[in-house]
Design a protein around this motif. Structure first.
Motif, PDB file in Angstrom:
ATOM      1  N   ASP A   1       0.850  -0.952   0.013  1.00  0.00           N
ATOM      2  CA  ASP A   1       0.295   0.101  -0.249  1.00  0.00           C
ATOM      3  C   ASP A   1       0.799   1.806   0.105  1.00  0.00           C
ATOM      4  O   ASP A   1       0.490   2.230  -0.563  1.00  0.00           O
TER       5      ASP A   1
ATOM      6  N   GLU B   1      -0.646   3.096  -5.305  1.00  0.00           N
ATOM      7  CA  GLU B   1      -2.119   4.157  -5.152  1.00  0.00           C
ATOM      8  C   GLU B   1      -2.570   2.112  -4.664  1.00  0.00           C
ATOM      9  O   GLU B   1      -2.502   2.009  -6.439  1.00  0.00           O
ATOM     10  N   ASN B   2      -3.680   2.618  -4.306  1.00  0.00           N
ATOM     11  CA  ASN B   2      -4.663   1.857  -4.211  1.00  0.00           C
ATOM     12  C   ASN B   2      -4.945   0.240  -4.086  1.00  0.00           C
ATOM     13  O   ASN B   2      -5.478  -0.601  -5.058  1.00  0.00           O
TER      14      ASN B   2
END
Length: 80
Positions: free
Chosen positions: A64, A68-69
């Protein structure tokens, strides 16, 4: 030493200026731990490097921070 655990040495005449060769005939016949030992002999891995190559070290929390995401992690084999 059994036939399956035969000592693998670089091909004759293949040494480079640094005295090392990337050719290891029969490398594919070794099990994963024996390949790691051969790599360690060739490059002198640290204990931490050997541990990292043997373990799945990427946690979802670390992933994480890296992308990103992030929704998870998966392992891929690393070969020479």
């Amino acid at each position: 030493m059994t036939a399956a655990k035969k000592k693998i040495e670089p091909a004759f005449g293949e040494e480079r200026k640094n005295g090392k060769c990337s050719r290891y005939p029969g490398f594919f016949k070794l099990d994963v731990n024996d390949r790691l030992d051969a790599l360690d002999k060739w490059t002198t891995l640290t204990a931490k490097e050997k541990w990292m190559l043997k373990q799945e070290t990427l946690t979802p929390e670390l992933a994480d921070l890296m992308v990103e995401n992030a929704v998870g992690v998966f392992g891929l084999p690393l070969g020479l």
